[in-house]
Scaffold this motif. Structure first.
Motif, mmCIF file in Angstrom:
data_model
loop_
_atom_site.group_PDB
_atom_site.id
_atom_site.type_symbol
_atom_site.label_atom_id
_atom_site.label_comp_id
_atom_site.label_asym_id
_atom_site.label_seq_id
_atom_site.Cartn_x
_atom_site.Cartn_y
_atom_site.Cartn_z
ATOM 1 N N GLU A 93 0.828 -1.204 0.000
ATOM 2 C CA GLU A 93 0.000 0.000 0.000
ATOM 3 C C GLU A 93 0.864 1.257 0.000
ATOM 4 O OE1 GLU A 93 -2.555 -0.239 3.330
ATOM 5 O OE2 GLU A 93 -3.673 -2.011 2.595
ATOM 6 N N GLU A 94 1.948 1.261 0.768
ATOM 7 C CA GLU A 94 2.839 2.421 0.778
ATOM 8 C C GLU A 94 3.505 2.620 -0.582
ATOM 9 O OE1 GLU A 94 5.575 1.776 3.909
ATOM 10 O OE2 GLU A 94 4.090 1.982 5.524
ATOM 11 N N GLN A 95 3.914 1.530 -1.212
ATOM 12 C CA GLN A 95 4.519 1.660 -2.534
ATOM 13 C C GLN A 95 3.521 2.190 -3.558
ATOM 14 O OE1 GLN A 95 6.274 -2.054 -3.713
ATOM 15 N NE2 GLN A 95 7.893 -1.980 -2.165
ATOM 16 N N TYR A 96 2.262 1.811 -3.416
ATOM 17 C CA TYR A 96 1.249 2.327 -4.343
ATOM 18 C C TYR A 96 1.073 3.832 -4.175
ATOM 19 C CZ TYR A 96 -3.250 2.947 -6.645
ATOM 20 O OH TYR A 96 -4.260 3.385 -7.463
ATOM 21 N N VAL A 97 1.024 4.300 -2.926
ATOM 22 C CA VAL A 97 0.889 5.747 -2.681
ATOM 23 C C VAL A 97 2.126 6.482 -3.169
ATOM 24 C CG1 VAL A 97 0.617 7.496 -0.888
ATOM 25 C CG2 VAL A 97 -0.677 5.359 -0.749
ATOM 26 N N VAL A 98 3.307 5.928 -2.907
ATOM 27 C CA VAL A 98 4.538 6.568 -3.366
ATOM 28 C C VAL A 98 4.582 6.624 -4.891
ATOM 29 C CG1 VAL A 98 7.053 6.296 -3.464
ATOM 30 C CG2 VAL A 98 5.839 6.001 -1.297
ATOM 31 N N MET B 1 2.578 9.499 -6.138
ATOM 32 C CA MET B 1 3.216 10.791 -5.918
ATOM 33 C C MET B 1 4.443 10.985 -6.802
ATOM 34 S SD MET B 1 2.955 10.929 -1.751
ATOM 35 C CE MET B 1 3.821 12.497 -1.705
ATOM 36 N N VAL B 2 5.126 9.892 -7.130
ATOM 37 C CA VAL B 2 6.374 10.000 -7.888
ATOM 38 C C VAL B 2 6.122 10.035 -9.391
ATOM 39 C CG1 VAL B 2 8.522 8.743 -8.396
ATOM 40 C CG2 VAL B 2 7.740 8.969 -6.055
ATOM 41 N N ALA C 103 2.106 25.186 -11.410
ATOM 42 C CA ALA C 103 1.075 24.996 -10.391
ATOM 43 C C ALA C 103 1.636 24.300 -9.152
ATOM 44 C CB ALA C 103 -0.090 24.191 -10.974
ATOM 45 N N VAL C 104 2.456 23.264 -9.360
ATOM 46 C CA VAL C 104 3.056 22.564 -8.216
ATOM 47 C C VAL C 104 3.997 23.496 -7.455
ATOM 48 C CG1 VAL C 104 4.531 20.640 -7.548
ATOM 49 C CG2 VAL C 104 2.821 20.334 -9.335
ATOM 50 N N THR C 105 4.799 24.273 -8.185
ATOM 51 C CA THR C 105 5.715 25.201 -7.522
ATOM 52 C C THR C 105 4.967 26.266 -6.744
ATOM 53 O OG1 THR C 105 7.278 24.837 -9.343
ATOM 54 C CG2 THR C 105 7.680 26.718 -7.910
ATOM 55 N N ALA D 272 -6.021 17.910 -13.675
ATOM 56 C CA ALA D 272 -5.008 17.823 -14.733
ATOM 57 C C ALA D 272 -4.073 16.640 -14.564
ATOM 58 C CB ALA D 272 -4.180 19.113 -14.778
ATOM 59 N N THR D 273 -3.924 16.107 -13.349
ATOM 60 C CA THR D 273 -2.915 15.070 -13.125
ATOM 61 C C THR D 273 -3.243 13.792 -13.886
ATOM 62 O OG1 THR D 273 -2.399 15.985 -10.946
ATOM 63 C CG2 THR D 273 -1.761 13.708 -11.375
ATOM 64 N N GLY D 274 -4.500 13.345 -13.804
ATOM 65 C CA GLY D 274 -4.871 12.107 -14.498
ATOM 66 C C GLY D 274 -4.662 12.174 -16.000
#
Length: 346
Positions: A167-172, A175-176, A221-223, A266-268
């Motif tokens: 589960e942690e690898q999926y969340v990471v 994000m990555v 936008a992220v910045t 926009a991310t998807g």
């Protein structure tokens, strides 16, 4: 006075006898050239064309919100007033809920504005220039089989902490993926641009510039979100006693909400399309997928170690997933070349 016979003064005008029909039937009538042209017979007896458009059932309000366009707030309120259920009116009449309605209206205006801009930069259905149902089915089958194999390995050789690690690898990975894609896409695009024939490079360069502008919007936008977060941290250090600090915090919340909505919409599409890389070259999404899957495998190996199980099973699990993704991607490139004439080299 006589009626009828050859001496009848009210005889109809002379009409020539009909022509001999012959072996193929009577000849067709001459075309009508008057001001109104009657409907001509369909050349084939069946099926006759339908003169009316097909009936499309009207979707509800939520169905239209899931569609391509969101109506403005004024039109949305007008439609909701006509179709709102009685229980919703009772909810609005309760005084303790009045503060919720203005907040929802403002949130809808921000969300619609951010959604329009996000889908203008990253169209939701632009991740493939040539839709191939067979490739789509094979990709879904590979994804399901990979999930089944992962679950089987965890059940057979995994430990209780391995499930939480997955589960942690999926969340990471979620994000990555955007920053990793932003770093990998220019390299893959540069290689494809180098392979392309000289006459195709000017067009590709124009599309690279358009895709680069969209990617800069995303990076900006992220910045901006990180900068606003840093300003909030500085305001907390200053204290909340002064009125200026409170007003400044309220002013910073307005762009922050808009940017969060923009990234959410926009991310998807940006990740699926490789930041509009399909417009540069039709084979770029497949190539980027093959590169990213090996990068994810290396990151997972460095962060969580090899898959559980004996050494042979662990090696096969580590290599089999990325190798199967690359095989599907290469088959997609092959079908693009054979069916649509898309070539990587000139």
């Amino acid at each position: 006075m006589s009626f009828g016979g050859p001496d009848n003064p009210y005889q109809p005008p002379y009409q020539p006898p009909p022509p001999n029909p012959g072996p193929y039937g009577p000849p067709p009538p001459p075309p009508y050239t008057g001001p109104y042209v009657p409907p001509q017979p369909y050349p084939y007896p069946y099926p006759a064309p339908n003169p009316y458009p097909p009936y499309v059932p009207q979707r509800g309000l939520l169905g239209r919100l899931r569609g391509a366009e969101w109506p403005p707030l004024r039109d949305l309120l007008r439609q909701a007033r006509q179709r709102m259920h009685g229980c919703a009116w009772l909810f609005l009449l309760v005084p303790c809920t009045w503060f919720v309605v203005p907040g929802l209206m403002v949130a809808y205006v921000f969300a619609r504005s951010a959604r329009v801009r996000a889908h203008r930069l990253f169209p939701p259905r632009a991740h493939r220039l040539h839709h191939d149902p067979q490739v789509t089915r094979l990709q879904k089958a590979r994804a399901l089989s990979a999930a089944a194999m992962t679950l089987a390995l965890l059940v057979a050789y995994g430990k209780p902490e391995d499930f939480s690690e997955v589960e942690e690898q999926y969340v990471v990975r979620l994000m990555v993926t955007p920053p990793l894609l932003l770093l990998s896409a220019p390299v893959v695009i540069a290689v494809v641009y180098r392979w392309a024939p000289p006459h195709a490079r000017p067009y590709m360069w124009q599309r690279v510039r358009a895709a680069g502008k969209a990617a800069l919007w995303y990076v900006g936008a992220v910045t901006a979100i990180f900068l606003i977060g840093g300003m909030f941290a500085l305001l907390e250090q200053e204290g909340q006693s002064t009125t200026d600090v409170s007003w400044l915090a309220v002013v910073l919340l307005v762009p922050l909400y808009w940017l969060l909505f923009f990234l959410g919409f926009a991310t998807g599409p940006a990740v699926r399309s490789g930041f509009n890389s399909a417009e540069v070259h039709a084979a770029l999404p497949a190539l980027l997928t093959g590169v990213l899957v090996w990068e994810f495998a290396i990151i997972s190996l460095a962060a969580g170690g090899p898959p559980p199980g004996p050494p042979l099973v662990s090696v096969l699990a580590f290599v089999g997933g990325p190798a199967s993704v690359c095989a599907v991607a290469w088959w997609e490139v092959h079908r693009l070349r054979t069916r649509h004439g898309v070539r990587l080299r000139g």
